[in-house]
Design a protein around this motif. Structure first.
Motif, PDB file in Angstrom:
ATOM      1  N   UNK A 299       0.523  -1.188  -0.408  1.00 24.24           N
ATOM      2  CA  UNK A 299      -0.146   0.323  -0.236  1.00 24.24           C
ATOM      3  C   UNK A 299       0.794   1.093  -0.098  1.00 24.24           C
ATOM      4  N   UNK A 300      -0.184   2.623  -0.292  1.00 21.11           N
ATOM      5  CA  UNK A 300       1.256   3.577  -0.675  1.00 21.11           C
ATOM      6  C   UNK A 300       1.732   4.253   1.027  1.00 21.11           C
ATOM      7  N   UNK A 301       1.315   4.038   1.288  1.00 18.12           N
ATOM      8  CA  UNK A 301       1.314   4.674   2.745  1.00 18.12           C
ATOM      9  C   UNK A 301       2.841   3.633   3.595  1.00 18.12           C
ATOM     10  N   UNK A 302       3.162   2.575   3.341  1.00 17.85           N
ATOM     11  CA  UNK A 302       4.249   1.830   3.864  1.00 17.85           C
ATOM     12  C   UNK A 302       5.356   2.278   2.920  1.00 17.85           C
ATOM     13  N   UNK A 303       4.660   2.048   1.240  1.00 16.33           N
ATOM     14  CA  UNK A 303       5.852   2.292   0.598  1.00 16.33           C
ATOM     15  C   UNK A 303       6.345   4.387   0.806  1.00 16.33           C
ATOM     16  N   UNK A 304       5.824   4.515   1.469  1.00 13.15           N
ATOM     17  CA  UNK A 304       5.854   5.822   1.307  1.00 13.15           C
ATOM     18  C   UNK A 304       7.153   6.133   3.079  1.00 13.15           C
ATOM     19  N   UNK A 305       6.204   5.198   3.248  1.00 12.34           N
ATOM     20  CA  UNK A 305       7.260   5.488   5.046  1.00 12.34           C
ATOM     21  C   UNK A 305       8.711   4.133   4.719  1.00 12.34           C
ATOM     22  N   UNK A 306       8.598   3.178   3.703  1.00 13.02           N
ATOM     23  CA  UNK A 306       9.773   2.635   3.457  1.00 13.02           C
ATOM     24  C   UNK A 306      11.122   3.498   2.525  1.00 13.02           C
ATOM     25  N   UNK A 307      10.609   4.544   1.858  1.00 14.08           N
ATOM     26  CA  UNK A 307      11.683   5.090   1.505  1.00 14.08           C
ATOM     27  C   UNK A 307      12.360   6.337   2.179  1.00 14.08           C
TER      28      UNK A 307
END
Ligand code: SAM
Length: 474
Positions: A299-307
């Motif tokens: 999901x987008x929120x986890x993707x952004x947290x990974x970045x």
């Protein structure tokens, strides 16, 4: 699978990427992710911008405390500014050939896809593509090819690089060619180094060996160890800048994140050279590929947290996001630490000018279809300096030397003025009127932030560029 002995400094994947060690680290990180006092200590360490260990970073990734999540986003933003300033480097992928003998189940190039036309560009067609890319304003490319020893031997890759570097056109020249080809031998990496490539990029796809073998059932890429040890051979072969990545969506994201950080640490501790870049591709729909048949969508929120956490964990590394992502996700990702993006991209062989059918050989469906000029405009509107800089390679700021300059936060001293110079070059030669007007304002504002002798030197080089058309890089 046998339990393997973990050894950070070994050049064998079964040791430096022992899957049982990833699992052990993951379970430690999971229990620490519930310990708020520990997480606060890690956040304090993160603020020092010296990086985090794989376990520390993954415990933050798995945590669910609102305040911790907020701090992660803030710190990532600060670190990006401190290390690289507000410049964003632009590049374009160039697909040379989609012949492929592998059977990657997520990739439309797989050998059993009989509906996709196979194309390989001739040197004349490559020249035509380069003219189109130069007319857009591109200076930096990432070459992409399927793996096929008959159609795409290393000699074809080398000849194509030579063709690209030899082109001097009225609209400029390609100054840096990065290469994303399948894992190969140390001898071939040596040849790529002699051909003066920029970064050698190879995505791990997944660090989980069992899943890797299921996703790559046949073909040379099915060998997990050979693929995972590629960067060791690349560095031994003489390539100093290597780029890592996983294809998010193939396996559990925390596992991949832990694997990426362990891989980076292995390279840094063994060779003194960590990843020059890390890419964060997410699985996309493509010809015959149904993303719903993969159960690990991110999901987008986890993707952004990974970045954000990659930026915090490895502050010196370049972080790359491609047009696989929609503009809104790219916008958020930029503020969290992305330092390079592709723009105006085509993922088809010959897609910039040679072949008319725009989608028939596409490797994946693009989500951001804007032109390069629109991307440049959008970056500036969002407070970034679009940069076409390729200076580090020409000035031999590579490998260990680059890491040292970057870790001591000196790289932005080069990045910012080079971004200003190459933006001015873009505005002079390629920009639409609207982009040019906005760019001139941005250059003025950015110059106001600089003072003293440094400002004078930059202004002189801008003047020189406007008079002669030549960029003198820092
Ligand atoms: N043939 C080389 C290799 O095997 O490493 C070059 C790779 S390919 C041209 C570039 C990358 O595209 C792959 O490493 C993979 O991660 C990614 N890719 C493949 N299928 C994809 C899909 N459906 N969605 C998003 N990315 C994909």
């Amino acid at each position: 699978m046998l339990m393997k002995k973990y050894d950070l400094l070994s050049n064998k994947a079964e040791n430096f990427m022992a899957n049982n060690e990833i699992e052990k680290n993951l379970s430690t990180a999971l229990s620490l992710s519930k310990n708020e006092a520990y997480l606060k200590e890690v956040i304090e360490k993160a603020r020092q911008a010296k990086g985090l260990s794989p376990i520390e970073a993954t415990s933050l990734l798995l945590s669910n405390f609102e305040m911790i999540n907020q701090s992660i986003l803030e710190i990532a933003q600060t670190i990006k500014e401190d290390y690289y300033g507000n410049r964003i480097v632009l590049f374009a992928p160039l697909y040379l050939s989609n012949y492929c003998v592998n059977s990657c189940t997520y990739c439309p190039y797989h050998i059993s896809n009989k509906t996709m036309p196979r194309k390989k560009m001739t040197q004349t067609e490559i020249k035509q593509e380069i003219y189109a890319l130069l007319e857009m304003g591109h200076k930096r490319l990432a070459l992409e090819l399927g793996e096929d020893p008959v159609h795409n031997p290393i000699s074809y890759v080398l000849e194509s690089i030579e063709t690209i570097y030899s082109i001097i056109h009225s609209s400029g020249e390609i100054r840096r060619v990065n290469v994303n080809i399948a894992a190969t031998s140390a001898e071939n990496y040596k040849l790529l180094q002699q051909a003066e490539i920029g970064t050698y990029i190879l995505f791990q796809e997944t660090y989980n060996q069992k899943n890797y073998e299921l996703l790559h059932p046949r073909g040379p890429k099915s060998d997990y160890a050979y693929h995972t040890e590629a960067m060791d051979r690349a560095i031994t072969g003489g390539l100093e800048d290597v780029g890592l990545g996983v294809l998010f969506g193939l396996h559990n994201y925390a596992y991949e994140f832990m694997g990426l950080l362990m891989h980076s640490l292995h390279l840094e501790k063994t060779y003194g050279i960590g990843p020059h870049t890390i890419s964060v591709p997410r699985l996309c729909p493509a010809d015959g590929i149904d993303v719903n048949s993969f159960s690990n969508a991110l999901p987008d929120d986890i993707f952004l947290k990974i970045i954000a956490l990659l930026r915090i964990s490895i502050p010196y590394t370049g972080l790359i996001i491609s047009t696989r992502e929609k503009s809104l996700v790219r916008e958020k990702a930029l503020s969290l630490g992305i330092s390079q993006i592709s723009g105006g991209s085509k993922t088809t062989v010959g897609g910039y000018s040679v072949y008319s059918n725009p989608k028939d050989t596409a490797q994946f469906d693009i989500s951001d279809n804007r032109t390069l000029d629109e991307i440049v405009y959008w970056l500036m509107k969002n407070g970034h300096i679009p940069s076409f800089c390729t200076s580090c390679y020409g000035k031999h700021r590579q490998g260990e030397d680059f890491m040292k300059i970057c870790k001591s936060k000196q790289i932005s001293q080069f990045c910012t003025p080079n971004a200003l110079l190459t933006l001015q070059e873009y505005l002079n030669n390629y920009a639409s009127k609207e982009t040019k007007d906005l760019g001139i304002e941005l250059l003025k504002k950015e110059l106001q932030k600089i003072s003293g002798v440094r400002k004078t030197i930059i202004e002189n080089r801008l003047k020189h560029l406007n008079q002669t058309g030549n960029v003198v890089f820092f």
